[in-house]
Design a protein around this motif. Structure first.
Motif, PDB file in Angstrom:
ATOM      1  N   GLN A 267       1.389  25.613  11.776  1.00 34.06           N
ATOM      2  CA  GLN A 267       2.252  24.411  11.558  1.00 34.06           C
ATOM      3  C   GLN A 267       1.325  23.120  11.500  1.00 34.06           C
ATOM      4  N   ALA A 268       2.309  22.258  11.078  1.00 36.77           N
ATOM      5  CA  ALA A 268       1.763  20.811  10.407  1.00 36.77           C
ATOM      6  C   ALA A 268       1.687  20.008  11.960  1.00 36.77           C
ATOM      7  N   LYS A 269       0.494  19.359  12.236  1.00 40.86           N
ATOM      8  CA  LYS A 269       0.100  18.441  13.155  1.00 40.86           C
ATOM      9  C   LYS A 269       0.013  17.246  13.032  1.00 40.86           C
ATOM     10  N   PRO A 270       0.385  16.193  13.707  1.00 38.08           N
ATOM     11  CA  PRO A 270       0.205  14.750  13.660  1.00 38.08           C
ATOM     12  C   PRO A 270      -1.411  14.737  13.534  1.00 38.08           C
ATOM     13  N   VAL A 271      -1.601  13.655  12.868  1.00 38.32           N
ATOM     14  CA  VAL A 271      -2.921  13.164  12.770  1.00 38.32           C
ATOM     15  C   VAL A 271      -3.368  12.464  13.929  1.00 38.32           C
ATOM     16  N   LYS A 272      -4.743  12.202  14.191  1.00 45.84           N
ATOM     17  CA  LYS A 272      -4.943  11.382  15.426  1.00 45.84           C
ATOM     18  C   LYS A 272      -4.978  10.276  15.259  1.00 45.84           C
ATOM     19  N   ARG A 273      -4.334   9.533  16.231  1.00 47.20           N
ATOM     20  CA  ARG A 273      -4.406   8.038  16.478  1.00 47.20           C
ATOM     21  C   ARG A 273      -5.387   7.118  15.792  1.00 47.20           C
ATOM     22  N   GLY A 274      -5.062   6.273  15.150  1.00 48.47           N
ATOM     23  CA  GLY A 274      -6.445   5.532  14.667  1.00 48.47           C
ATOM     24  C   GLY A 274      -6.911   6.166  13.262  1.00 48.47           C
ATOM     25  N   SER A 275      -6.426   7.200  12.872  1.00 55.77           N
ATOM     26  CA  SER A 275      -7.369   7.923  11.882  1.00 55.77           C
ATOM     27  C   SER A 275      -6.893   7.399  10.457  1.00 55.77           C
ATOM     28  N   ALA A 276      -5.814   6.494  10.398  1.00 57.45           N
ATOM     29  CA  ALA A 276      -5.269   6.237   9.207  1.00 57.45           C
ATOM     30  C   ALA A 276      -5.969   5.314   8.388  1.00 57.45           C
ATOM     31  N   ASN A 277      -6.082   5.299   7.007  1.00 58.02           N
ATOM     32  CA  ASN A 277      -7.199   4.565   6.173  1.00 58.02           C
ATOM     33  C   ASN A 277      -6.363   3.534   5.241  1.00 58.02           C
ATOM     34  N   VAL A 278      -4.996   3.296   5.579  1.00 58.05           N
ATOM     35  CA  VAL A 278      -4.097   2.499   4.866  1.00 58.05           C
ATOM     36  C   VAL A 278      -3.267   1.644   5.745  1.00 58.05           C
ATOM     37  N   SER A 279      -3.239   0.402   5.866  1.00 56.97           N
ATOM     38  CA  SER A 279      -2.361  -0.463   6.847  1.00 56.97           C
ATOM     39  C   SER A 279      -1.151  -0.679   6.185  1.00 56.97           C
ATOM     40  N   PHE A 280      -0.084  -0.900   7.150  1.00 57.78           N
ATOM     41  CA  PHE A 280       1.325  -1.310   6.574  1.00 57.78           C
ATOM     42  C   PHE A 280       1.304  -2.540   5.656  1.00 57.78           C
ATOM     43  N   ALA A 281       0.313  -3.390   5.943  1.00 60.09           N
ATOM     44  CA  ALA A 281       0.124  -4.672   5.094  1.00 60.09           C
ATOM     45  C   ALA A 281      -0.311  -4.398   3.788  1.00 60.09           C
ATOM     46  N   ASP A 282      -1.140  -3.474   3.656  1.00 61.81           N
ATOM     47  CA  ASP A 282      -1.419  -3.030   2.212  1.00 61.81           C
ATOM     48  C   ASP A 282      -0.444  -2.423   1.586  1.00 61.81           C
ATOM     49  N   LEU A 283       0.557  -1.625   2.358  1.00 62.67           N
ATOM     50  CA  LEU A 283       1.717  -1.035   1.481  1.00 62.67           C
ATOM     51  C   LEU A 283       2.609  -2.169   0.813  1.00 62.67           C
ATOM     52  N   SER A 284       2.844  -3.043   1.684  1.00 63.47           N
ATOM     53  CA  SER A 284       3.779  -4.295   1.259  1.00 63.47           C
ATOM     54  C   SER A 284       2.998  -4.763   0.086  1.00 63.47           C
ATOM     55  N   LYS A 285       1.827  -5.048  -0.179  1.00 64.70           N
ATOM     56  CA  LYS A 285       1.036  -5.601  -1.283  1.00 64.70           C
ATOM     57  C   LYS A 285       1.322  -4.857  -2.596  1.00 64.70           C
ATOM     58  N   MET A 286       1.217  -3.616  -2.155  1.00 64.85           N
ATOM     59  CA  MET A 286       1.404  -2.255  -3.440  1.00 64.85           C
ATOM     60  C   MET A 286       2.766  -2.477  -3.880  1.00 64.85           C
ATOM     61  N   SER A 287       3.778  -2.628  -2.866  1.00 62.70           N
ATOM     62  CA  SER A 287       5.137  -2.814  -3.697  1.00 62.70           C
ATOM     63  C   SER A 287       5.229  -4.077  -4.270  1.00 62.70           C
ATOM     64  N   LYS A 288       4.849  -5.031  -3.973  1.00 66.53           N
ATOM     65  CA  LYS A 288       4.938  -6.382  -4.821  1.00 66.53           C
ATOM     66  C   LYS A 288       4.124  -6.117  -6.266  1.00 66.53           C
ATOM     67  N   LEU A 289       3.123  -5.644  -6.250  1.00 65.55           N
ATOM     68  CA  LEU A 289       1.964  -5.195  -7.292  1.00 65.55           C
ATOM     69  C   LEU A 289       2.883  -4.389  -8.351  1.00 65.55           C
ATOM     70  N   GLN A 290       3.688  -3.340  -7.828  1.00 68.62           N
ATOM     71  CA  GLN A 290       4.520  -2.529  -8.564  1.00 68.62           C
ATOM     72  C   GLN A 290       5.710  -3.077  -9.139  1.00 68.62           C
ATOM     73  N   LYS A 291       6.446  -4.034  -8.463  1.00 68.44           N
ATOM     74  CA  LYS A 291       7.458  -5.060  -8.969  1.00 68.44           C
ATOM     75  C   LYS A 291       6.923  -5.872 -10.154  1.00 68.44           C
ATOM     76  N   THR A 292       5.534  -6.254 -10.124  1.00 71.14           N
ATOM     77  CA  THR A 292       5.027  -7.262 -10.863  1.00 71.14           C
ATOM     78  C   THR A 292       4.867  -6.609 -12.061  1.00 71.14           C
ATOM     79  N   ASN A 293       4.456  -5.307 -12.272  1.00 69.50           N
ATOM     80  CA  ASN A 293       3.988  -4.389 -13.150  1.00 69.50           C
ATOM     81  C   ASN A 293       5.216  -3.914 -13.938  1.00 69.50           C
ATOM     82  N   GLU A 294       6.392  -3.818 -13.255  1.00 65.31           N
ATOM     83  CA  GLU A 294       7.678  -3.426 -13.906  1.00 65.31           C
ATOM     84  C   GLU A 294       8.272  -4.496 -14.556  1.00 65.31           C
ATOM     85  N   LYS A 295       8.117  -5.879 -14.286  1.00 57.41           N
ATOM     86  CA  LYS A 295       8.543  -6.928 -14.931  1.00 57.41           C
ATOM     87  C   LYS A 295       7.776  -7.260 -16.124  1.00 57.41           C
ATOM     88  N   SER A 296       6.625  -7.090 -16.078  1.00 55.54           N
ATOM     89  CA  SER A 296       5.682  -7.223 -17.248  1.00 55.54           C
ATOM     90  C   SER A 296       5.835  -6.058 -18.280  1.00 55.54           C
TER      91      SER A 296
END
Length: 296
Positions: A267-296
């Motif tokens: 069965q799938a198991k949760p990853v260890k705490r602190g093992s993520a390599n992407v922060s939530f702040a980066d996710l918000s930047k990616m969302s803004k970048l995607q919206k900018t590309n859609e407009k262009s």
């Protein structure tokens, strides 16, 4: 992690046509052990199981017992839907608390090859028979069930007798299910909620159907006597507070569905705490970048 979703459905119930499927079904009648909960630390013995067994035996002896099956038939079909959501064929399944087998008629042999039916069974049986990576799918009534009836009876007793006692069995809160399943050794837990609302001519018909279902109160602290004046006052309060425009009154049944898996190394198991390599702040930047590309 516990996932919870809510799905409210309100309707006038009308029986559906039943279609039996080709399935190997075995029936077992198992009596629960006396004092079942006494061996578990911190557990409470809330229900008089002997009384509940007598209630169910009395209800099954009624000549018109089928007319009280509408709620179990509806919940049985919805539990079967959740079995179909699991993409596999089960060589063996156990229906605990099956009654008249309200779920079996909705299952096919392509999904469940052999089905065992049990009623008033030792709850520990579930975990014992499940193989590793086996799934438990269940349904119980939730804490908001029959709130209209409970409130009406309490207000009437306060008015006529100066106090009130419990007349409806206590039900499980959705917040407790995750803990209960976890303590039982299940993981990858999912809980979802349905509300089934049935309309009756009046409060007395609600109480009559509950008795016909074998679902009268069986808690140890139940009050054996309900005065006639209190019943009449409660019926009037029920209609005044909750009545429909056509003169009928609703009764709400909150159904809690739960899914838990017996642990297995695959069965799938949760990853260890602190093992993520992407922060939530980066996710918000990616969302803004995607919206900018859609407009262009």
């Amino acid at each position: 992690t516990l996932q919870i979703s809510t799905n409210k459905k309100h309707f006038h119930y009308s029986p559906s046509v039943l279609n039996q499927k080709n399935m190997n079904i075995s029936v077992r009648s198992l009596r629960s052990l006396r004092g079942l909960s006494s061996g578990r630390r911190g557990a409470m013995n809330v229900f008089d199981r002997s009384t509940k067994r007598k209630q169910k035996e009395w209800a099954s002896s009624l000549l018109d017992s089928d007319k009280y099956d509408y709620l179990r038939d509806e919940v049985g079909s919805r539990v079967a839907d959740r079995v179909y959501d699991v993409s596999r064929t089960f060589p063996l399944a156990l229906d605990v608390g099956c009654g008249k087998s309200h779920m079996a008629e909705h299952l096919s042999k392509d999904i469940v090859e052999r089905l065992f039916l049990t009623d008033i069974s030792d709850s520990s049986l579930i975990h014992q028979v499940l193989k590793p990576d086996g799934v438990f799918i269940g349904a119980v009534v939730g804490g908001e069930t029959l709130y209209e009836l409970r409130c009406s009876l309490q207000l009437a007793e306060l008015e006529r007798e100066g106090g009130f006692a419990p007349h409806i069995s206590p039900y499980t809160a959705v917040t407790d299910l995750g803990n209960l399943l976890g303590q039982a050794g299940f993981n990858m837990l999912t809980v979802d909620i349905d509300e089934v609302q049935v309309n009756y001519p009046g409060m007395l018909e609600v109480m009559s159907d509950l008795q016909g279902m074998g679902e009268s109160n069986c808690a140890w602290n139940r009050k054996s006597l309900l005065h006639r004046d209190t019943i009449l006052a409660a019926a009037a309060i029920y209609k005044e507070m909750y009545g429909n425009e056509d003169g009928s009154v609703p009764a709400t049944f909150q159904i809690l569905y739960m899914i838990g898996w017996k642990p297995h190394e695959s069965q799938a198991k949760p990853v260890k705490r602190g093992s993520a390599n992407v922060s939530f702040a980066d996710l918000s930047k990616m969302s803004k970048l995607q919206k900018t590309n859609e407009k262009s």
